[in-house]
Write a protein that holds these residues in place. Sequence first.
Motif, PDB file in Angstrom:
ATOM      1  N   LEU A   1       0.647  -1.233   0.081  1.00  0.00           N
ATOM      2  CA  LEU A   1       0.206   0.150  -0.447  1.00  0.00           C
ATOM      3  C   LEU A   1       1.024   0.982  -0.038  1.00  0.00           C
ATOM      4  CD1 LEU A   1      -2.584  -1.270   2.050  1.00  0.00           C
ATOM      5  CD2 LEU A   1      -2.850  -1.091   0.570  1.00  0.00           C
ATOM      6  N   PRO A   2       0.542   2.250  -0.559  1.00  0.00           N
ATOM      7  CA  PRO A   2       1.054   3.852  -0.274  1.00  0.00           C
ATOM      8  C   PRO A   2       1.529   3.986   0.444  1.00  0.00           C
ATOM      9  CG  PRO A   2      -1.133   3.887  -1.360  1.00  0.00           C
ATOM     10  CD  PRO A   2      -0.679   2.814  -1.186  1.00  0.00           C
ATOM     11  N   ASP A   3       0.539   3.657   1.991  1.00  0.00           N
ATOM     12  CA  ASP A   3       0.719   4.490   3.522  1.00  0.00           C
ATOM     13  C   ASP A   3       0.626   3.216   4.777  1.00  0.00           C
ATOM     14  OD1 ASP A   3      -1.357   3.858   3.070  1.00  0.00           O
ATOM     15  OD2 ASP A   3      -3.087   5.135   4.359  1.00  0.00           O
ATOM     16  N   GLY A   4       1.883   2.103   3.843  1.00  0.00           N
ATOM     17  CA  GLY A   4       2.095   0.989   5.104  1.00  0.00           C
ATOM     18  C   GLY A   4       1.584  -0.253   3.919  1.00  0.00           C
ATOM     19  N   ASP A   5       1.182  -0.885   5.181  1.00  0.00           N
ATOM     20  CA  ASP A   5       1.312  -2.947   4.212  1.00  0.00           C
ATOM     21  C   ASP A   5       0.181  -3.677   4.252  1.00  0.00           C
ATOM     22  OD1 ASP A   5       2.314  -4.761   6.192  1.00  0.00           O
ATOM     23  OD2 ASP A   5       3.194  -2.869   6.738  1.00  0.00           O
ATOM     24  N   GLY A   6      -0.731  -4.784   3.895  1.00  0.00           N
ATOM     25  CA  GLY A   6      -1.694  -5.213   4.221  1.00  0.00           C
ATOM     26  C   GLY A   6      -1.941  -5.814   5.778  1.00  0.00           C
ATOM     27  N   VAL A   7       0.323  -6.519   6.021  1.00  0.00           N
ATOM     28  CA  VAL A   7       0.292  -7.340   6.840  1.00  0.00           C
ATOM     29  C   VAL A   7      -0.739  -6.404   8.176  1.00  0.00           C
ATOM     30  CG1 VAL A   7       1.966  -8.315   8.192  1.00  0.00           C
ATOM     31  CG2 VAL A   7       1.870  -8.549   6.045  1.00  0.00           C
ATOM     32  N   SER A   8       0.117  -5.103   8.507  1.00  0.00           N
ATOM     33  CA  SER A   8      -0.080  -4.305   9.435  1.00  0.00           C
ATOM     34  C   SER A   8      -1.752  -3.922   9.802  1.00  0.00           C
ATOM     35  CB  SER A   8       0.726  -3.061   9.438  1.00  0.00           C
ATOM     36  OG  SER A   8       0.800  -2.355   8.430  1.00  0.00           O
ATOM     37  N   VAL A   9      -1.964  -3.793   8.548  1.00  0.00           N
ATOM     38  CA  VAL A   9      -3.776  -2.783   8.663  1.00  0.00           C
ATOM     39  C   VAL A   9      -4.372  -4.468   8.978  1.00  0.00           C
ATOM     40  CG1 VAL A   9      -5.256  -2.531   6.818  1.00  0.00           C
ATOM     41  CG2 VAL A   9      -3.635  -1.665   6.390  1.00  0.00           C
ATOM     42  N   CYS A  10      -3.982  -6.012   8.691  1.00  0.00           N
ATOM     43  CA  CYS A  10      -4.810  -6.937   9.402  1.00  0.00           C
ATOM     44  C   CYS A  10      -4.251  -7.332  10.674  1.00  0.00           C
ATOM     45  CB  CYS A  10      -3.957  -8.021   8.324  1.00  0.00           C
ATOM     46  SG  CYS A  10      -4.200 -10.274   8.883  1.00  0.00           S
ATOM     47  N   ARG A  11      -2.615  -6.877  11.402  1.00  0.00           N
ATOM     48  CA  ARG A  11      -3.020  -7.289  12.602  1.00  0.00           C
ATOM     49  C   ARG A  11      -4.244  -5.808  13.465  1.00  0.00           C
ATOM     50  NH1 ARG A  11       2.153  -6.741  12.093  1.00  0.00           N
ATOM     51  NH2 ARG A  11       2.695  -8.716  11.827  1.00  0.00           N
ATOM     52  N   GLU A  12      -4.020  -5.083  12.665  1.00  0.00           N
ATOM     53  CA  GLU A  12      -4.253  -3.831  13.182  1.00  0.00           C
ATOM     54  C   GLU A  12      -6.085  -4.026  13.760  1.00  0.00           C
ATOM     55  OE1 GLU A  12      -5.530  -0.722  15.836  1.00  0.00           O
ATOM     56  OE2 GLU A  12      -3.942  -0.890  15.081  1.00  0.00           O
ATOM     57  N   LEU A  13      -6.832  -4.582  12.403  1.00  0.00           N
ATOM     58  CA  LEU A  13      -7.682  -5.038  11.744  1.00  0.00           C
ATOM     59  C   LEU A  13      -8.524  -5.913  13.058  1.00  0.00           C
ATOM     60  CD1 LEU A  13      -8.554  -3.973   8.724  1.00  0.00           C
ATOM     61  CD2 LEU A  13      -9.476  -2.608  10.114  1.00  0.00           C
ATOM     62  N   ARG A  14      -7.227  -7.191  13.209  1.00  0.00           N
ATOM     63  CA  ARG A  14      -8.151  -8.726  13.910  1.00  0.00           C
ATOM     64  C   ARG A  14      -7.896  -8.089  14.893  1.00  0.00           C
ATOM     65  NH1 ARG A  14      -9.499 -13.567  13.178  1.00  0.00           N
ATOM     66  NH2 ARG A  14      -7.802 -13.969  13.775  1.00  0.00           N
ATOM     67  N   SER A  15      -6.749  -7.134  15.469  1.00  0.00           N
ATOM     68  CA  SER A  15      -7.304  -6.955  17.019  1.00  0.00           C
ATOM     69  C   SER A  15      -8.229  -6.346  17.294  1.00  0.00           C
ATOM     70  CB  SER A  15      -5.259  -5.734  17.520  1.00  0.00           C
ATOM     71  OG  SER A  15      -5.696  -4.729  16.721  1.00  0.00           O
ATOM     72  N   ARG A  16      -8.456  -5.033  16.824  1.00  0.00           N
ATOM     73  CA  ARG A  16     -10.463  -4.443  17.302  1.00  0.00           C
ATOM     74  C   ARG A  16     -11.448  -5.495  16.351  1.00  0.00           C
ATOM     75  NH1 ARG A  16      -9.966   1.110  14.193  1.00  0.00           N
ATOM     76  NH2 ARG A  16      -8.136   1.188  13.879  1.00  0.00           N
ATOM     77  N   MET A  17     -11.053  -6.538  15.771  1.00  0.00           N
ATOM     78  CA  MET A  17     -12.195  -7.292  15.329  1.00  0.00           C
ATOM     79  C   MET A  17     -11.718  -8.759  15.162  1.00  0.00           C
ATOM     80  SD  MET A  17     -14.013  -4.482  12.345  1.00  0.00           S
ATOM     81  CE  MET A  17     -14.923  -5.668  12.029  1.00  0.00           C
ATOM     82  N   PRO A  18     -11.946  -9.574  16.463  1.00  0.00           N
ATOM     83  CA  PRO A  18     -11.604 -10.719  16.538  1.00  0.00           C
ATOM     84  C   PRO A  18     -12.180 -11.633  15.063  1.00  0.00           C
ATOM     85  CG  PRO A  18     -11.254  -9.817  18.635  1.00  0.00           C
ATOM     86  CD  PRO A  18     -12.569  -8.977  17.746  1.00  0.00           C
ATOM     87  N   ASP A  19     -13.076 -11.382  14.922  1.00  0.00           N
ATOM     88  CA  ASP A  19     -13.778 -12.652  14.076  1.00  0.00           C
ATOM     89  C   ASP A  19     -14.052 -12.348  12.620  1.00  0.00           C
ATOM     90  OD1 ASP A  19     -15.122 -13.322  16.759  1.00  0.00           O
ATOM     91  OD2 ASP A  19     -16.839 -12.919  16.522  1.00  0.00           O
TER      92      ASP A  19
END
Length: 114
Positions: free
Chosen positions: A65-83
């Motif tokens: 991604l232009p402002d980061g990467d999908g892996v960190s987005v994945c980690r962040e979203l899954r910590s907020r939304m475990p399901d």
Amino acid sequence: MDTHTHQAPIAVFLLDDHEIVRRGVADVLETDPGIRVVGEAKNASQALARVPALRPDVAVLDVRLPDGDGVSVCRELRSRMPDLKVIMLTSYSDDEALFEAIMAGASGYLLKQI
């Protein structure tokens, strides 16, 4: 009256910085009546703002991604939304980021060429 129990369509969120890729993935997904694309984003900050508000069942995240990467987005979203189920979108099947993505809680990946 229809006695079949109707499953709600699977709500999907798309994150990719290329609109043409998002359109293509959305078009393919929406040929399935059991899937509905509920939102999209072109960068990590948009995705992090929109996904928790939309509460999709599945997020399809581009690895690069232009402002980061999908892996960190994945980690962040899954910590907020475990399901939340996450599928990574990549151009490279040998991407070392895919291993990190699985460790970050992704369920699998799709190759853009498909």
